[in-house]
Design a protein around this motif. Structure first.
Motif, PDB file in Angstrom:
ATOM      1  N   SER A 181       0.844  -1.205   0.000  1.00  0.00           N
ATOM      2  CA  SER A 181       0.000   0.000   0.000  1.00  0.00           C
ATOM      3  C   SER A 181       0.873   1.246   0.000  1.00  0.00           C
ATOM      4  O   SER A 181       0.438   2.333  -0.383  1.00  0.00           O
ATOM      5  CB  SER A 181      -0.919   0.011   1.227  1.00  0.00           C
ATOM      6  N   ASN A 182       2.127   1.039   0.514  1.00  0.00           N
ATOM      7  CA  ASN A 182       3.090   2.138   0.512  1.00  0.00           C
ATOM      8  C   ASN A 182       4.476   1.530   0.417  1.00  0.00           C
ATOM      9  O   ASN A 182       4.842   0.698   1.225  1.00  0.00           O
ATOM     10  CB  ASN A 182       2.939   2.978   1.789  1.00  0.00           C
TER      11      ASN A 182
ATOM     12  N   HIS B  36      -3.324  14.577  -2.112  1.00  0.00           N
ATOM     13  CA  HIS B  36      -3.621  15.524  -3.195  1.00  0.00           C
ATOM     14  C   HIS B  36      -5.056  15.354  -3.685  1.00  0.00           C
ATOM     15  O   HIS B  36      -5.707  14.320  -3.481  1.00  0.00           O
ATOM     16  CB  HIS B  36      -2.640  15.282  -4.355  1.00  0.00           C
TER      17      HIS B  36
ATOM     18  N   LYS C  72      -6.526  12.197  -5.880  1.00  0.00           N
ATOM     19  CA  LYS C  72      -6.604  10.818  -5.395  1.00  0.00           C
ATOM     20  C   LYS C  72      -8.027  10.286  -5.505  1.00  0.00           C
ATOM     21  O   LYS C  72      -8.967  10.937  -5.079  1.00  0.00           O
ATOM     22  CB  LYS C  72      -6.107  10.752  -3.947  1.00  0.00           C
TER      23      LYS C  72
ATOM     24  N   ARG D 130       7.199  11.954  -4.097  1.00  0.00           N
ATOM     25  CA  ARG D 130       6.900  10.558  -4.432  1.00  0.00           C
ATOM     26  C   ARG D 130       8.179   9.728  -4.567  1.00  0.00           C
ATOM     27  O   ARG D 130       8.122   8.542  -4.901  1.00  0.00           O
ATOM     28  CB  ARG D 130       6.084  10.494  -5.716  1.00  0.00           C
TER      29      ARG D 130
HETATM   30  O1  LIG Z   1      -2.554   8.236  -4.170  1.00  0.00           O
HETATM   31  C1  LIG Z   1      -1.428   8.560  -3.692  1.00  0.00           C
HETATM   32  O2  LIG Z   1      -0.761   9.553  -4.023  1.00  0.00           O
HETATM   33  C2  LIG Z   1      -0.874   7.657  -2.649  1.00  0.00           C
HETATM   34  N1  LIG Z   1      -1.516   6.537  -2.434  1.00  0.00           N
HETATM   35  C3  LIG Z   1      -1.058   5.498  -1.573  1.00  0.00           C
HETATM   36  C4  LIG Z   1      -2.135   5.178  -0.554  1.00  0.00           C
HETATM   37  O3  LIG Z   1      -3.316   5.126  -0.992  1.00  0.00           O
HETATM   38  O4  LIG Z   1      -1.777   4.967   0.618  1.00  0.00           O
HETATM   39  C5  LIG Z   1       0.315   5.720  -0.996  1.00  0.00           C
HETATM   40  C6  LIG Z   1       0.688   7.147  -0.753  1.00  0.00           C
HETATM   41  O5  LIG Z   1       0.079   7.602   0.440  1.00  0.00           O
HETATM   42  C7  LIG Z   1       0.353   8.045  -1.919  1.00  0.00           C
END
Ligand SMILES: O=C(O)C1=N[C@H](C(=O)O)C[C@H](O)C1
Ligand SMILES: NC(=O)C1=CN([C@@H]2O[C@H](COP(=O)(O)OP(=O)(O)OC[C@H]3O[C@@H](n4cnc5c(N)ncnc54)[C@H](OP(=O)(O)O)[C@@H]3O)[C@@H](O)[C@H]2O)C=CC1
Length: 237
Positions: free
Chosen positions: A100-101, A135, A138, A208
């Motif tokens: 996930s990260n 951001h 998302k 990133r």
């Molecule tokens: O969409 C993002 O930019 C990220 N998504 C991941 C998440 O959903 O945890 C990882 C990060 O936080 C950036």
């Protein structure tokens, strides 16, 4: 290695730069211009595919890579309802690495979160909640990182047994507040609060780059691998 980039957005472009800097070749890019319906033929001579798209595209991309017997590294979030099928295919010999990260910092934060939960668990005067900020582009909410953090708390707390994306003071509910603001790469905060004080732990991504480096390191780990892998396998945490 010859890498296929599936998804050429914010993460795909960041990953491309780090992969090239580390001497790898980008053998295929699937983006808005190339046909998005990825075919197994396109994946010939690819050593590993790195997939960062969106919740609705990821599963289909994985299956195409499995069809071509190309191992997949994916960071796309919001698709975990389809995880059982991926795990089944991995038990049958496909190679898949999900996080996930992918950043080292967040994976250390995952461990800190679990240890702090174990420390706080006996003290009922403290309640816990979470906030994540990303951001405005998302698509999924809460973030995949927040859900992994929530799992760490639910597994180590005596009364919290579910998370809710709302404000809750119920003993069994972990409240997650998801905020969307500007171009924030990803900030996650966990607060333990009592009537007299609070304890806050936070991870803040500046860019990133940490996510992208982790994804490329995972790709370097995956060639010829079969089965399901995650950051614990890579970092030996
Ligand atoms: O969409 C993002 O930019 C990220 N998504 C991941 C998440 O959903 O945890 C990882 C990060 O936080 C950036
Ligand atoms: N695990 C981790 O460490 C991290 C995970 N993420 C996750 O990665 C995913 C992508 O994030 P991000 O790069 O910021 O998002 P972007 O929207 O910037 O990039 C995704 C790209 O994938 C494209 N795309 C959509 N569907 C397909 C498809 N079927 N085949 C190929 N390309 C496709 C999109 O095109 P179009 O715009 O035309 O739809 C877009 O260009 C999200 O789920 C995010 O949560 C992000 C950062 C770190």
């Amino acid at each position: 290695m010859r890498i296929a980039l599936i998804g050429y957005g914010k993460m795909g472009k960041e990953i491309e730069q780090i992969a090239l800097d580390r001497g790898h070749e980008i053998g295929l890019i699937i983006d808005q211009h190339n046909p998005k319906d990825l075919s197994a033929d396109q994946l010939q001579n690819i050593d590993v595919a790195i997939e960062f798209t969106n919740p609705d595209s990821a599963f289909g991309n994985y299956l195409k890579c499995f069809e071509a017997n190309v191992p997949v590294v994916s960071g796309t979030t919001g698709w975990l309802d389809q995880l059982p099928e991926i795990e089944k295919q991995c038990s049958e010999g496909k190679g898949f690495f999900y996080a996930s990260n992918f950043s080292l910092g967040v994976n250390l934060f995952f461990e800190l979160n679990k240890k702090l939960t174990q420390l706080m668990a006996p003290f009922k005067e403290y309640n816990v909640d979470m906030e994540e900020i990303h951001h405005i582009h998302k698509l999924d909410s809460p973030s995949g990182t927040a859900l992994t953090l929530a799992e760490g708390i639910l597994e180590n707390h005596p009364t919290k047994d579910k998370w809710i994306e709302a404000t809750s003071m119920k003993e069994d509910e972990l409240s997650i507040l998801a905020k969307r603001h500007g171009a924030v790469p990803g900030t996650h905060s966990i607060t333990w609060h009592s009537e007299v004080d609070e304890i806050i732990i936070q991870h803040q991504a500046y860019s990133r780059k940490g996510f992208a480096l982790g994804a490329v390191l995972a790709a370097e780990f995956m060639p010829e691998k079969e089965g399901f892998y995650g950051m614990k396998d890579l970092l030996q945490l």
